[in-house]
Design a protein around this motif. Structure first.
Motif, short mmCIF file in Angstrom:
data_model
loop_
_atom_site.label_atom_id
_atom_site.label_comp_id
_atom_site.label_asym_id
_atom_site.label_seq_id
_atom_site.Cartn_x
_atom_site.Cartn_y
_atom_site.Cartn_z
N THR A 95 -8.58 2.66 5.05
CA THR A 95 -8.62 3.34 3.36
C THR A 95 -9.95 4.20 3.33
N PHE A 141 -11.93 5.73 0.49
CA PHE A 141 -12.43 5.91 -1.00
C PHE A 141 -13.85 6.51 -1.59
N SER A 157 -5.10 6.11 1.01
CA SER A 157 -4.51 4.56 2.19
C SER A 157 -3.50 4.65 2.54
N VAL A 166 -0.81 5.83 -0.25
CA VAL A 166 -1.05 5.53 -1.39
C VAL A 166 -2.48 6.44 -2.41
N ASN A 205 -5.09 6.96 -5.12
CA ASN A 205 -5.76 6.22 -6.10
C ASN A 205 -6.59 7.62 -7.22
N ASP A 221 -8.93 7.53 -9.75
CA ASP A 221 -9.09 7.08 -11.62
C ASP A 221 -8.40 5.51 -11.66
N GLY A 222 -8.31 5.03 -10.62
CA GLY A 222 -7.48 3.69 -11.27
C GLY A 222 -5.94 3.99 -10.98
N GLN A 223 -5.15 4.66 -11.57
CA GLN A 223 -3.62 5.44 -11.57
C GLN A 223 -3.68 5.33 -9.94
N LYS A 224 -2.70 5.22 -9.04
CA LYS A 224 -1.59 5.15 -8.29
C LYS A 224 -0.70 6.29 -8.13
N SER A 225 0.03 7.46 -7.07
CA SER A 225 0.05 8.28 -6.99
C SER A 225 0.76 8.34 -5.27
N LYS A 226 2.18 8.44 -5.09
CA LYS A 226 2.64 8.82 -3.53
C LYS A 226 2.09 10.76 -3.38
#
Length: 356
Positions: A69, A71, A87, A95, A97, A99-104
């Protein structure tokens, strides 16, 4: 946008690293294998979702770990903080991230963080395949013109489909739709690249080269990927029979190239490795300058092993010009003596790296 806090976990020989970055200049000193380049490699994932040292993500995951990861938190000019992370796992899952919103989708992350990398291998952009030089133009268009990425994705998908039809030797009627789509999007891509280069980048690159390589004069041009005096649609139709036999489209922006000559000869045939690196440095600095000029965005610039093949005066000029463009710099070096001129820079942080 500049990086503030950085956290790296399970990346190569780094188990768990946390640092607060300087907004202008960050220097990492350490022996070969200490992990200083791995820090830049991890940051590179934030802008590209891939390494600049290997094509296999599993190779950068720390031994006996399932994934890594990276960050970071960033500070905008108005003081607002944003958080980003990526990550990657040994099963190739990604994965993102924001601002807290996950996306692929890694491109979602890359659009926020314009990261550039300069390494001892950067001269490969001039020595290697044309796709490396196309990528130089496309990186900047991706960050400056929001519609470019969509046009590029549509063209790339259409190209794969047309090549598949060519391999199956489809009849003309079934090819017309894809020919029309590729002609439209391909022309848009080519026009944007050529306009970017001729109206903006050539002037910036030459201005930088006046400081970096004043002993040379350069001619920079764009080859669009098909013959002059002919539309892309006509070029596709003209080459259709041959391309069907070969199973791929041979004309279009995917065959374009950026050509750089000095004294009428390809630059890579005359310049030394160190001079080629300075030519690339001038080109990358032009990217940074144009990006800031058009969007007010600041680049995050990674300079790995800055002492390799560059004498002290060249290192000093390059870093000084980057510093004046409001770029956030992350620089690695083996010996502090390679960066003695940085003693005059008061606004910096120096990190000593040992065993990750």
């Amino acid at each position: 946008m500049k990086l503030d806090k950085v956290q790296i976990s399970h990346f190569r020989n780094i188990d768990d690293l946390s640092l607060i970055a300087n907004q202008n200049l960050n220097v990492f000193l350490g022996e070969n294998g200490s992990g200083k380049s791995s820090i830049l490699e991890a940051l590179h994932y934030l802008g590209f979702a891939r390494s600049f040292r290997t094509s296999k993500h599993k190779n950068v995951i720390k031994h006996d770990e399932l994934g890594f990861t990276v960050f970071c938190s960033t500070v905008l000019q108005d003081g607002i903080q944003q958080k980003f992370g990526i990550s990657r796992f040994s099963n190739d899952k990604c994965v993102v991230n924001i601002d807290g919103q996950k996306s692929k989708r890694a491109t979602d992350l890359a659009s926020y963080l314009p990261i550039q990398i300069f390494t001892p291998q950067s001269s490969d952009m001039l020595l290697g395949a044309p796709k490396l030089r196309r990528r130089y133009l496309d990186w900047l268009l991706f960050h400056v013109e929001h519609s470019f990425n969509l046009d590029f994705q549509v063209f790339s998908k259409g190209l794969r489909h047309l090549n598949s039809l060519y391999k199956r030797d489809q009849q003309e009627q079934s090819l017309d739709y894809w020919t029309g789509l590729l002609s439209e999007k391909g022309q848009i891509i080519s026009d944007k690249r050529e306009r970017l280069l001729s109206e903006h980048l050539i002037q910036l690159i030459n201005a930088n080269l006046a400081d970096f390589l004043p002993e040379f004069s350069f001619e920079i041009s764009y080859y669009r990927g098909w013959e002059k005096g002919c539309s892309l649609a006509d070029a596709i139709l003209k080459n259709r029979q041959r391309d069907q036999r070969n199973g791929f489209l041979s004309v279009g922006p995917h065959k374009a190239d950026l050509r750089i000559k000095t004294q009428g000869v390809n630059a890579h045939e005359i310049l030394s490795r160190g001079q080629l690196r300075m030519l690339v440095a001038a080109m990358q600095l032009a990217q940074t300058q144009y990006l800031h000029e058009q969007t007010a965005k600041t680049s995050i610039f990674l300079l790995d092993d800055v002492g390799a093949e560059l004498d002290e005066e060249k290192r000093k000029v390059f870093i000084s010009r980057l510093n004046t463009s409001d770029t956030q710099l992350f620089v690695t070096a083996i010996d502090v003596k390679q960066l003695e001129f940085l003693e005059n820079y008061n606004d910096k942080k120096v990190f000593h790296v040992e065993h990750g």
